[in-house]
Design an enzyme around this catalytic site. Structure first.
Site, short mmCIF file in Angstrom:
data_model
loop_
_atom_site.label_atom_id
_atom_site.label_comp_id
_atom_site.label_asym_id
_atom_site.label_seq_id
_atom_site.Cartn_x
_atom_site.Cartn_y
_atom_site.Cartn_z
N LYS A 182 -1.43 2.10 56.89
CA LYS A 182 -0.17 2.70 57.35
C LYS A 182 -0.33 3.47 58.66
CE LYS A 182 2.23 2.57 52.94
NZ LYS A 182 3.02 1.37 53.26
N PHE B 118 0.61 2.65 42.42
CA PHE B 118 1.14 1.68 43.37
C PHE B 118 0.08 1.46 44.44
CE2 PHE B 118 3.19 0.22 47.21
CZ PHE B 118 3.92 -0.84 46.72
N ASP C 104 -7.47 5.56 47.17
CA ASP C 104 -6.46 4.85 47.96
C ASP C 104 -5.67 5.89 48.75
OD1 ASP C 104 -4.25 3.56 48.97
OD2 ASP C 104 -3.80 2.44 47.15
#
Length: 425
Positions: free
Chosen positions: A271, A157, A242
């Site tokens: 984030k 994801f 990531d």
């Protein structure tokens, strides 16, 4: 410290929506139905807790998928944001501003890289990383034009753009959005031999999550990341980590790859970099990689804006001393120990790294969604993923007693589901 215990109600609603039901009806009528949220309408937050429009308090064990690592309304982050709001918020990158240089220097130093490409969202960081890898492949590695490929992992994801969902194997994320961008090869996550077999002379990068969050906090075998590092070095391929969810103290280290003693060529961050206040992301690498970008070849109106950089500087400063990383490590050990007590008592497996855990609920008891709804009724917010798996990622300001309370409530929910299941049979 905020009181741990059953949710309570306050008469003060701050003039917001009259009730969660009224708010839900308005959202259902006017907002696109791309989420199925829990029936909670938050109005304020502090630390590890949020309060809804009726004054009911909830322990937030999701932290906006790690975007709120440092807690709701963190005073250091808010002070930086307020100070910058009074000065300057946006000038694009047409000319400079006084926050950009200190931000990129600080972030580069924090993760040990020479250059930073500031963006906004995690998906933008991933897209930018893909572009940089391809450009590096053509200009530095010498791949023939139009032939670059990137090896990615099954169960990944990385975001929601059309390019990214094109190499997802989740039918919900992927279905209905084709045709997709070519140039990606999918291999099983955790399988170093499969990565090696997929790499050829046209491979420019291996893109992976050090821990697969959306897949259920999947921690790879201990040798996997070092194997990928060895393959990338041997074959002249960029290793792209990531770390949008796993980075910036969530796993007990600044970067999750550090648990394996691995240094990636490119880090994708986001984030928590925005402190839960503004979207901030970045591609971080050395000059021999990010140096392939020249004026006019990539950009973002809001990427690296003064407000984002001021907040990002505050976050980098908080992480520089290592206290947050150590806190996540200690709290994570505590949470892991408590969750493992539930294995065999409604839980089939627990996976964790730092203050981040995936819990597989016995599917005979119910779905992950049902468990999350039951916990929300008790004042605990967690999120399900992939059937009967729930994820816990509370803000790093959470206290051990609060974690204990959450696990106790989960244990009671599972016990009640088991009793109900037995009664039905």
């Amino acid at each position: 410290m905020l009181h741990v215990g059953a949710p309570r109600t306050s008469p003060e609603s701050g003039g917001r929506a009259a009730s969660p039901a009224a708010h839900a009806a308005l959202v259902d009528q006017r907002a696109a139905h791309n989420y199925a949220p829990l029936p909670v309408v938050a109005a304020s937050g502090e630390g590890a807790w949020v309060t809804d429009v009726e004054g009911r308090r909830y322990l937030d064990c999701l932290a906006a998928y790690s975007a709120v690592n440092f807690g709701h309304a963190n005073p250091t982050v808010l002070a930086a944001a307020r100070a910058q709001l009074d000065r300057l918020t946006l000038v694009s990158r047409a000319f400079g501003h006084d926050q950009l240089g200190p931000f990129v220097a600080g972030l580069g130093d924090l993760v040990g890289k020479e250059m930073v490409l500031p963006m906004n969202t995690g998906a933008e960081a991933v897209e930018s990383g893909v572009k940089v890898a391809r450009k590096w492949g053509y200009e530095v590695k010498g791949v023939a034009p139009g032939r670059a490929n990137i090896v990615v992992m099954a169960g990944n994801f990385h975001g929601r753009t059309t390019t990214i969902v094109g190499f997802s194997d989740d039918p919900e994320a992927r279905g209905g959005y084709g045709p997709f961008t070519p140039g990606f090869r999918t291999v099983p996550y955790g399988d170093g031999a499969a990565v090696a077999a997929a790499v050829d002379e046209d491979t420019v990068a291996v893109l992976l999550e050090p821990v697969q969050g959306e897949a259920g906090v999947i921690v790879p075998p201990a040798r996997f990341l070092p194997e990928v590092r060895e393959i990338c070095t041997r074959e002249g391929v960029l290793m792209i980590a990531d770390e949008v969810q796993s980075g910036l103290a969530r796993t007990g280290r600044t970067l999750a790859v550090q648990h394996s003693g691995v240094v990636a060529d490119v880090y994708l961050l986001g984030k928590a970099l925005g402190g839960g206040v503004v979207p901030v992301s970045a591609v971080v690498a050395d000059a021999d990689v990010l140096g392939v970008l020249r004026p006019g070849q990539h950009g973002s109106t809001f990427g690296g804006n003064p407000l984002a950089c001021a907040v990002g500087r505050a976050v980098v400063g908080m992480l520089a001393g290592g206290e947050w990383q150590e806190r996540a490590r200690r709290l994570g050990e505590h949470l892991d120990g408590r969750l493992r007590e539930l294995v065999g008592a409604g839980v089939t497996a627990v996976r964790s790294l730092g203050l981040w855990a995936g819990v597989d609920v016995d599917p005979g008891l119910g779905t992950g969604r049902e468990v999350c709804l039951a916990l929300a009724e008790r004042g605990i917010l967690v999120k399900d993923t992939h059937g009967s798996t729930i994820r816990l990622a509370p803000p790093l300001v959470v206290e051990p007693a609060e974690l204990d309370w959450a696990v106790d409530q989960l244990a009671d929910v599972l016990a009640r589901l088991a009793a109900h299941s037995g009664h039905r049979s």
